[in-house]
Design a protein around this motif. Structure first.
Motif, PDB file in Angstrom:
ATOM      1  N   VAL A  77       0.822  -1.214   0.000  1.00 38.03           N
ATOM      2  CA  VAL A  77       0.000   0.000   0.000  1.00 38.03           C
ATOM      3  C   VAL A  77       0.856   1.265   0.000  1.00 38.03           C
ATOM      4  O   VAL A  77       0.678   2.138  -0.860  1.00 38.03           O
ATOM      5  N   PRO A  78       1.802   1.433   0.935  1.00 32.97           N
ATOM      6  CA  PRO A  78       2.587   2.671   0.913  1.00 32.97           C
ATOM      7  C   PRO A  78       3.446   2.811  -0.336  1.00 32.97           C
ATOM      8  O   PRO A  78       3.616   3.923  -0.857  1.00 32.97           O
ATOM      9  N   LEU A  79       3.989   1.704  -0.831  1.00 37.08           N
ATOM     10  CA  LEU A  79       4.811   1.783  -2.033  1.00 37.08           C
ATOM     11  C   LEU A  79       3.979   2.226  -3.231  1.00 37.08           C
ATOM     12  O   LEU A  79       4.361   3.155  -3.965  1.00 37.08           O
ATOM     13  N   LEU A  80       2.853   1.575  -3.443  1.00 33.65           N
ATOM     14  CA  LEU A  80       2.031   1.899  -4.609  1.00 33.65           C
ATOM     15  C   LEU A  80       1.441   3.303  -4.502  1.00 33.65           C
ATOM     16  O   LEU A  80       1.326   4.014  -5.511  1.00 33.65           O
ATOM     17  N   ASP A  81       1.098   3.704  -3.293  1.00 35.94           N
ATOM     18  CA  ASP A  81       0.595   5.064  -3.112  1.00 35.94           C
ATOM     19  C   ASP A  81       1.681   6.095  -3.406  1.00 35.94           C
ATOM     20  O   ASP A  81       1.400   7.164  -3.975  1.00 35.94           O
ATOM     21  N   ASP A  82       2.908   5.785  -3.039  1.00 43.07           N
ATOM     22  CA  ASP A  82       4.029   6.670  -3.362  1.00 43.07           C
ATOM     23  C   ASP A  82       4.177   6.799  -4.876  1.00 43.07           C
ATOM     24  O   ASP A  82       4.319   7.912  -5.409  1.00 43.07           O
ATOM     25  N   LEU A  83       4.133   5.666  -5.563  1.00 42.42           N
ATOM     26  CA  LEU A  83       4.315   5.690  -7.013  1.00 42.42           C
ATOM     27  C   LEU A  83       3.172   6.421  -7.712  1.00 42.42           C
ATOM     28  O   LEU A  83       3.394   7.217  -8.628  1.00 42.42           O
ATOM     29  N   ARG A  84       1.964   6.182  -7.265  1.00 42.53           N
ATOM     30  CA  ARG A  84       0.825   6.879  -7.860  1.00 42.53           C
ATOM     31  C   ARG A  84       0.885   8.373  -7.542  1.00 42.53           C
ATOM     32  O   ARG A  84       0.484   9.206  -8.361  1.00 42.53           O
ATOM     33  N   GLY A  85       1.399   8.704  -6.362  1.00 49.88           N
ATOM     34  CA  GLY A  85       1.541  10.105  -5.997  1.00 49.88           C
ATOM     35  C   GLY A  85       2.526  10.848  -6.877  1.00 49.88           C
ATOM     36  O   GLY A  85       2.484  12.083  -6.954  1.00 49.88           O
ATOM     37  N   ARG A  86       3.402  10.108  -7.537  1.00 48.94           N
ATOM     38  CA  ARG A  86       4.348  10.707  -8.481  1.00 48.94           C
ATOM     39  C   ARG A  86       3.724  10.874  -9.874  1.00 48.94           C
ATOM     40  O   ARG A  86       4.393  11.311 -10.805  1.00 48.94           O
ATOM     41  N   GLY A  87       2.461  10.466 -10.007  1.00 52.35           N
ATOM     42  CA  GLY A  87       1.778  10.575 -11.290  1.00 52.35           C
ATOM     43  C   GLY A  87       1.985   9.386 -12.208  1.00 52.35           C
ATOM     44  O   GLY A  87       1.628   9.438 -13.392  1.00 52.35           O
ATOM     45  N   LEU A  88       2.533   8.298 -11.679  1.00 48.95           N
ATOM     46  CA  LEU A  88       2.797   7.120 -12.496  1.00 48.95           C
ATOM     47  C   LEU A  88       1.542   6.273 -12.655  1.00 48.95           C
ATOM     48  O   LEU A  88       0.762   6.102 -11.711  1.00 48.95           O
ATOM     49  N   ARG A  89       1.342   5.730 -13.855  1.00 51.95           N
ATOM     50  CA  ARG A  89       0.294   4.751 -14.090  1.00 51.95           C
ATOM     51  C   ARG A  89       0.876   3.378 -13.792  1.00 51.95           C
ATOM     52  O   ARG A  89       2.039   3.095 -14.122  1.00 51.95           O
ATOM     53  N   LEU A  90       0.072   2.504 -13.188  1.00 48.48           N
ATOM     54  CA  LEU A  90       0.574   1.215 -12.727  1.00 48.48           C
ATOM     55  C   LEU A  90      -0.236   0.068 -13.323  1.00 48.48           C
ATOM     56  O   LEU A  90      -1.449   0.181 -13.515  1.00 48.48           O
ATOM     57  N   GLY A  91       0.452  -1.036 -13.583  1.00 49.78           N
ATOM     58  CA  GLY A  91      -0.222  -2.210 -14.107  1.00 49.78           C
ATOM     59  C   GLY A  91       0.437  -3.495 -13.642  1.00 49.78           C
ATOM     60  O   GLY A  91       1.537  -3.479 -13.077  1.00 49.78           O
ATOM     61  N   VAL A  92      -0.253  -4.603 -13.881  1.00 49.28           N
ATOM     62  CA  VAL A  92       0.261  -5.942 -13.572  1.00 49.28           C
ATOM     63  C   VAL A  92       0.084  -6.810 -14.811  1.00 49.28           C
ATOM     64  O   VAL A  92      -1.000  -6.846 -15.403  1.00 49.28           O
ATOM     65  N   ALA A  93       1.140  -7.506 -15.194  1.00 52.41           N
ATOM     66  CA  ALA A  93       1.079  -8.493 -16.274  1.00 52.41           C
ATOM     67  C   ALA A  93       1.681  -9.781 -15.740  1.00 52.41           C
ATOM     68  O   ALA A  93       2.874  -9.838 -15.432  1.00 52.41           O
ATOM     69  N   THR A  94       0.853 -10.797 -15.593  1.00 48.55           N
ATOM     70  CA  THR A  94       1.277 -12.057 -15.005  1.00 48.55           C
ATOM     71  C   THR A  94       0.966 -13.203 -15.953  1.00 48.55           C
ATOM     72  O   THR A  94       0.033 -13.114 -16.760  1.00 48.55           O
ATOM     73  N   ASN A  95       1.725 -14.280 -15.849  1.00 46.98           N
ATOM     74  CA  ASN A  95       1.407 -15.487 -16.599  1.00 46.98           C
ATOM     75  C   ASN A  95       0.464 -16.383 -15.815  1.00 46.98           C
ATOM     76  O   ASN A  95       0.125 -17.474 -16.261  1.00 46.98           O
ATOM     77  N   ASP A  96       0.045 -15.943 -14.650  1.00 48.20           N
ATOM     78  CA  ASP A  96      -1.051 -16.568 -13.913  1.00 48.20           C
ATOM     79  C   ASP A  96      -2.339 -16.214 -14.659  1.00 48.20           C
ATOM     80  O   ASP A  96      -2.355 -15.377 -15.558  1.00 48.20           O
ATOM     81  N   SER A  97      -3.445 -16.831 -14.292  1.00 46.28           N
ATOM     82  CA  SER A  97      -4.738 -16.455 -14.854  1.00 46.28           C
ATOM     83  C   SER A  97      -5.178 -15.120 -14.266  1.00 46.28           C
ATOM     84  O   SER A  97      -4.807 -14.768 -13.138  1.00 46.28           O
ATOM     85  N   GLU A  98      -5.979 -14.378 -15.004  1.00 48.37           N
ATOM     86  CA  GLU A  98      -6.388 -13.059 -14.540  1.00 48.37           C
ATOM     87  C   GLU A  98      -7.247 -13.138 -13.279  1.00 48.37           C
ATOM     88  O   GLU A  98      -7.108 -12.294 -12.373  1.00 48.37           O
ATOM     89  N   GLY A  99      -8.139 -14.131 -13.201  1.00 50.10           N
ATOM     90  CA  GLY A  99      -9.024 -14.225 -12.038  1.00 50.10           C
ATOM     91  C   GLY A  99      -8.279 -14.347 -10.722  1.00 50.10           C
ATOM     92  O   GLY A  99      -8.489 -13.543  -9.807  1.00 50.10           O
ATOM     93  N   PRO A 100      -7.398 -15.348 -10.573  1.00 48.69           N
ATOM     94  CA  PRO A 100      -6.602 -15.435  -9.351  1.00 48.69           C
ATOM     95  C   PRO A 100      -5.738 -14.208  -9.115  1.00 48.69           C
ATOM     96  O   PRO A 100      -5.544 -13.789  -7.967  1.00 48.69           O
ATOM     97  N   ALA A 101      -5.202 -13.612 -10.185  1.00 49.93           N
ATOM     98  CA  ALA A 101      -4.371 -12.415 -10.020  1.00 49.93           C
ATOM     99  C   ALA A 101      -5.180 -11.298  -9.378  1.00 49.93           C
ATOM    100  O   ALA A 101      -4.718 -10.628  -8.438  1.00 49.93           O
ATOM    101  N   ARG A 102      -6.384 -11.072  -9.855  1.00 46.44           N
ATOM    102  CA  ARG A 102      -7.238 -10.042  -9.261  1.00 46.44           C
ATOM    103  C   ARG A 102      -7.598 -10.396  -7.820  1.00 46.44           C
ATOM    104  O   ARG A 102      -7.658  -9.510  -6.956  1.00 46.44           O
ATOM    105  N   ALA A 103      -7.818 -11.681  -7.553  1.00 46.63           N
ATOM    106  CA  ALA A 103      -8.132 -12.104  -6.190  1.00 46.63           C
ATOM    107  C   ALA A 103      -6.958 -11.819  -5.258  1.00 46.63           C
ATOM    108  O   ALA A 103      -7.146 -11.356  -4.118  1.00 46.63           O
ATOM    109  N   HIS A 104      -5.749 -12.072  -5.715  1.00 46.13           N
ATOM    110  CA  HIS A 104      -4.558 -11.816  -4.895  1.00 46.13           C
ATOM    111  C   HIS A 104      -4.389 -10.323  -4.617  1.00 46.13           C
ATOM    112  O   HIS A 104      -4.112  -9.914  -3.485  1.00 46.13           O
ATOM    113  N   LEU A 105      -4.562  -9.503  -5.638  1.00 46.09           N
ATOM    114  CA  LEU A 105      -4.423  -8.055  -5.464  1.00 46.09           C
ATOM    115  C   LEU A 105      -5.530  -7.498  -4.583  1.00 46.09           C
ATOM    116  O   LEU A 105      -5.292  -6.633  -3.737  1.00 46.09           O
TER     117      LEU A 105
END
Length: 229
Positions: A106-134
């Motif tokens: 949470v603090p890391l991603l909030d720091d990065l977003r606070g810098r105006g950065l767009r963030l994404g995740v690309a995994t070779n896992d399935s999208e459903g479990p990936a969203r569940a984990h996040l």
């Protein structure tokens, strides 16, 4: 160097690989074999997993491969299930696997977003479990884009998911950092024309990753310092 967006791998990058996937492999094997531990050892070896120690071999297909590739490796041991049912079972256990954050997210991603950065995740896992984990980590809403191997963009080491992120956030690929713990991540990043950032929270070593990375960091917690130069 200017970075406008950051695309993360998930396992071994945002989350500790061994904690998540060691538990997943054990739970899946026990369920699929009806608790037959001798068979668990045999089948686990097929995907580079030592059932007794709970550890993966660095060459395991689970580390960088897709869920479908893992299912293909397992299918000869469970022919009665069929490919689609096996993938569904793998995804079900993956969604329930415990998550250990590589660093407090949470603090890391909030720091990065606070810098105006767009963030994404690309995994070779399935999208459903990936969203569940996040979602379980309370950070799904910090990401502008989440793609799995089954999201329609292809899978790493091909650059398709990375270029889909670039298009989604309207950023030039050469101003996007691809952050990951495996060669699949870095090879895909290079193919997409992105800055490649390796982290050492997976099973690959510095020497494995350095030839394919613009920078090697101990973990994603060092990204703000790297951005600050």
């Amino acid at each position: 160097m200017r970075v406008d967006a950051i695309l993360f791998d998930k396992d071994g990058t945002l989350f500790d690989f061994a904690t998540t996937w060691g538990a997943w492999a054990r739970a899946f094997l026990l369920r699929a074999t009806g608790g037959d531990t001798a068979r668990c050892r045999l089948v686990g070896a097929e995907i580079g997993y030592d059932f007794d120690t709970g550890r993966f071999d660095p060459s395991s297909i689970v580390i960088a491969g897709t869920t479908a590739e893992a299912a293909e490796a397992l299918l000869p041991h469970f022919p009665e299930m069929g490919r689609h049912a096996l993938i569904a079972l793998l995804n079900e256990e993956a969604a329930r696997a415990p998550q250990a954050e590589a660093v407090p997210l949470v603090p890391l991603l909030d720091d990065l977003r606070g810098r105006g950065l767009r963030l994404g995740v690309a995994t070779n896992d399935s999208e459903g479990p990936a969203r569940a984990h996040l979602r379980g980590a309370g950070v799904l809403d910090r990401f502008d884009f989440v793609a799995g191997f089954d999201s329609g963009h292809g899978a790493k080491p091909e650059p398709g998911p990375l270029l889909a992120f670039a298009d989604h956030v309207a950023a030039n690929p050469n101003r996007i950092a691809m952050v990951g713990d495996s060669l699949h991540d870095l090879v895909a990043g290079r193919a997409a024309g992105m800055v490649t950032v390796a982290v050492l929270t997976g099973l690959a070593t510095h020497d494995d990753l350095a030839p394919h990375a613009d920078v090697v960091l101990p973990d994603i917690g060092h990204i703000p310092g790297w951005l600050d130069g």
